[in-house]
Design an enzyme around this catalytic site. Structure first.
Site, short mmCIF file in Angstrom:
data_model
loop_
_atom_site.label_atom_id
_atom_site.label_comp_id
_atom_site.label_asym_id
_atom_site.label_seq_id
_atom_site.Cartn_x
_atom_site.Cartn_y
_atom_site.Cartn_z
N TRP A 159 16.28 28.21 2.05
CA TRP A 159 17.13 27.76 2.92
C TRP A 159 18.37 28.07 2.51
O TRP A 159 19.44 27.90 3.35
CB TRP A 159 16.85 26.41 3.16
CG TRP A 159 16.87 25.60 2.03
CD1 TRP A 159 15.63 25.17 1.48
CD2 TRP A 159 17.67 25.15 1.16
NE1 TRP A 159 16.10 24.59 0.43
CE2 TRP A 159 17.35 24.45 0.10
CE3 TRP A 159 19.26 25.19 1.22
CZ2 TRP A 159 18.06 23.80 -0.67
CZ3 TRP A 159 19.88 24.39 0.30
CH2 TRP A 159 19.32 23.80 -0.73
N ASN A 160 18.80 28.31 1.32
CA ASN A 160 20.47 28.28 0.93
C ASN A 160 21.17 29.49 1.36
O ASN A 160 22.37 29.14 1.34
CB ASN A 160 20.55 27.77 -0.58
CG ASN A 160 19.73 28.92 -1.40
OD1 ASN A 160 19.03 29.78 -0.96
ND2 ASN A 160 19.88 28.91 -2.97
N LYS A 183 8.80 35.18 6.86
CA LYS A 183 8.61 33.92 7.24
C LYS A 183 10.23 33.17 6.47
O LYS A 183 10.24 32.90 5.17
CB LYS A 183 7.61 33.48 6.29
CG LYS A 183 7.44 31.91 6.85
CD LYS A 183 6.80 30.99 5.94
CE LYS A 183 7.69 30.29 4.97
NZ LYS A 183 8.76 29.34 5.78
N PRO A 184 10.86 32.65 7.42
CA PRO A 184 12.18 31.93 6.91
C PRO A 184 11.85 30.56 6.55
O PRO A 184 10.70 30.15 6.71
CB PRO A 184 13.10 31.84 8.24
CG PRO A 184 12.37 32.44 9.35
CD PRO A 184 10.89 32.70 8.83
N ALA A 185 12.81 30.06 5.99
CA ALA A 185 12.57 28.48 5.37
C ALA A 185 12.66 27.61 6.66
O ALA A 185 13.30 27.82 7.68
CB ALA A 185 13.70 27.98 4.42
N GLU A 259 12.15 36.14 -6.91
CA GLU A 259 13.26 35.51 -7.31
C GLU A 259 13.34 34.21 -7.27
O GLU A 259 13.06 33.50 -6.22
CB GLU A 259 14.40 36.16 -5.88
CG GLU A 259 14.17 37.80 -5.91
CD GLU A 259 15.33 38.28 -7.23
OE1 GLU A 259 15.87 37.67 -7.71
OE2 GLU A 259 15.52 39.51 -7.04
N LEU A 260 13.28 33.62 -8.33
CA LEU A 260 12.94 32.29 -8.46
C LEU A 260 14.06 31.41 -9.04
O LEU A 260 15.26 31.70 -8.81
CB LEU A 260 11.69 32.13 -9.36
CG LEU A 260 10.60 33.07 -8.89
CD1 LEU A 260 9.40 32.87 -9.95
CD2 LEU A 260 10.29 32.68 -7.69
N CYS A 293 20.73 29.52 -6.75
CA CYS A 293 20.00 29.78 -7.95
C CYS A 293 21.01 30.40 -8.99
O CYS A 293 20.53 30.30 -9.93
CB CYS A 293 19.06 30.89 -7.56
SG CYS A 293 19.73 32.04 -6.72
N GLU A 390 17.18 22.49 -12.35
CA GLU A 390 18.17 22.69 -11.32
C GLU A 390 18.84 21.60 -10.53
O GLU A 390 18.06 20.85 -10.02
CB GLU A 390 17.57 23.76 -10.25
CG GLU A 390 17.31 25.25 -10.63
CD GLU A 390 16.89 26.24 -9.42
OE1 GLU A 390 15.49 25.83 -8.85
OE2 GLU A 390 17.56 26.99 -8.94
N SER A 450 27.39 38.13 -7.37
CA SER A 450 26.41 38.94 -6.71
C SER A 450 27.22 39.95 -5.80
O SER A 450 28.42 39.80 -5.27
CB SER A 450 25.96 37.69 -5.68
OG SER A 450 25.38 36.87 -6.47
#
Ligand code: NAD
Length: 491
Positions: A159-160, A183-185, A259-260, A293, A390, A450
């Site tokens: 979602w971020n 599948k989106p959040a 990507e965690l 993240c 986190e 990024s």
């Protein structure tokens, strides 16, 4: 450009995108999307069932053969047209993100620019998917390698960054010739729904991209991952969910990109330019309300500059304006939901009871939204829980170190290995330290790194695979090797 919010929300498809149409869930179920700044429901969407997920895969598989054979230039031009349309609709996308996720509008505009770059970058990469030609050392074979689309993909996003996390997967999959179920959040599906419609408007053939939003993630992902036709899962989200998906992927030996989570150290050496370091700290910590993240999670500062760094950083944090991201002048929006607010609050309270000192903030904000004040904590004990998890909020814990070896040891003492930041003016130190840091990304004298042209991804429990850069498209291809009998083999 002023956006009329109700007209915008009316434009966002509320169904499931399966093949060529947006439809209701097979059991008629729906779920609500909330504005975290006000707690109000802003939309109600169809909630996909397992049957809907399979119908989406059916639609994808029906076009995989033709899509893989569509010339790369054609796929590239669809991506380019998508890029142009997202640019035309930039203010709409930014508004949707602020409404459903909470980030201030100016930051949401920044995400549109960043996220849209993946469409442009992969439109350029689509036509540059090269193989190799060579001969075996023994001289018996000529070797040709080609890259083929990996096949139908399941893409799961968090979602971020509601736009960028989708474009970072969808664009390379399109470029490589893959079909997909996205599948989106649950918390932020509106941006993705509108993005998918935008790609259809850009000429993406029906079935290539299918979108199944829903309240139960596993009801969607499990049947897809049990289906022999699926070839790949690309997931961005938390490490625990990534671990579950990796276990599940093992059953069918699916290709995976993961990507965690992260726990980024932000290291300030005694020779750092402190103005740059504070500027970098604001970017690395406060971007996206700390819900990234890549967010700096542990500020490791040399003991000789710690006091000055904290003083300047706290002053900048105190200038921030907390509130509804739609309002002018707001620089820090709400956290995404009540659970997130409770978790940030508990981490700060825990650090304080362990002995940390609150320099600024340290409390919830006022109003109906999930607000938390920008916070700086000094003297955080090295074993405090806040340094292990986190934080995912606007909270900066500062820990001092004595020397380079101490800083490196502290930085690497995490099971995560996504982003890290180093502030120093000594080039030999920068290379020496970066060689020893166990992180996939390293920002040197900058807090924001990024970029669509750069390979993004982690090591250790932060994941595997890379998104963006030259590497990003390879994640959606598999290599085929042709060994051809050498015409001179028998001579
Ligand atoms: P999350 O793991 O809770 O959810 C991510 C996605 O997975 C969502 O779409 C969710 O619905 C889905 N999901 C949840 N449980 C699932 C299950 N059992 N089976 C299948 N799908 C499931 O993460 P989040 O809270 O949405 O996002 C925040 C996390 O994402 C943080 O850990 C953050 O570090 C990470 N993140 C990583 C990157 C990266 O590039 N490394 C980027 C952004 C966010």
């Amino acid at each position: 450009m002023t956006i009329n919010v109700s007209e915008l929300l009316a434009k966002v498809p509320t169904g499931l995108l399966i093949g060529d149409s947006w439809r209701d869930a097979s059991d008629g179920a729906t779920f609500d999307v909330e504005n975290p700044a006000t707690g109000e429901t802003i939309a109600t969407l169809a909630s996909a069932t397992s049957e809907d997920a399979i119908a989406a895969l059916d639609a994808a598989c029906a076009v995989q053969h033709d899509w893989a054979r569509t010339p790369a230039r054609q796929r590239a031009e669809i991506l380019r047209r998508g890029f142009e349309l997202v640019q035309e609709r930039a203010e709409e996308f930014a508004t949707l993100m602020t409404l459903e996720m909470g980030k201030p509008l100016a930051e949401a505009r920044g995400e549109v620019t960043y996220g849209n770059e993946f469409l442009r970058w992969f439109s350029e990469e689509a036509v540059r998917l090269y193989g190799r030609y060579g001969a075996t050392p023994e001289g018996n074979l000529r070797m040709i390698t080609t890259r083929k689309p990996v096949g139908p993909c399941l893409l799961i996003t968090p979602w971020n960054f509601p736009l960028a996390m989708a474009t970072r997967k969808v664009a390379p999959a399109i470029a490589a010739g893959c079909v997909m179920v996205l599948k989106p959040a649950r918390l932020t599906p509106l941006t993705t729904q509108y993005f998918a419609q935008t790609m259809l408007d850009a000429g993406l053939p029906a079935g290539v991209l299918n979108v199944v939003s829903g309240k139960s993630a596993s009801a969607i992902s499990n049947p897809l991952m049990d289906d022999n036709r699926l070839r790949k899962v690309s997931f961005t989200g938390s490490t625990p969910v990534g671990q579950q998906l990796l276990k599940k992927a093992a059953d069918k030996v699916l290709r995976t990109s993961m990507e965690l989570g992260g726990n980024a150290p932000f290291i300030v050496f005694d020779d750092a330019d402190l103005d740059l370091a504070v500027e970098g700290a604001m970017g690395a910590k406060m971007r996206n309300i700390g819900e990234a993240c890549t967010a700096a999670n542990r500020f490791l500062v040399h003991e000789s500059v710690a006091e000055e760094f904290s003083r300047r950083f706290a002053a900048r944090l105190e200038e921030q304006v907390v509130g509804n991201g739609m309002d002018d002048g707001v620089t820090v929006g709400p956290l995404v939901e009540q659970k997130a607010l409770d978790s940030v609050s508990a981490l700060v309270d825990g650090a304080v009871s362990d002995g940390a000192e609150v320099v600024t903030g340290g409390a919830r904000g006022s109003g109906n939204g999930y607000f938390y004040l920008p916070t700086l904590l000094n003297n955080v004990p090295r074993d405090a829980q806040i340094l292990k998890e986190e934080i995912f909020g606007p909270v900066a814990p500062v820990v001092t170190f004595k020397d380079e070896a101490d800083a490196i040891r502290l930085a690497n003492s995490s099971e995560y290995g996504l982003a890290s930041y180093v502030f120093s003016q000594d080039m030999s130190r920068i290379f020496r330290v970066s060689d020893q840091l166990e992180f996939g990304l390293l920002g040197v004298n900058t807090g924001v790194i990024s970029n669509a042209a750069a390979p993004f991804g982690g090591v250790k429990q932060s994941g595997m695979g890379r998104e963006g850069g030259l590497e990003g498209i390879e994640e959606y291809t598999s290599v085929q090797y042709l060994g051809i009998r050498d015409p001179y083999a028998d001579q």
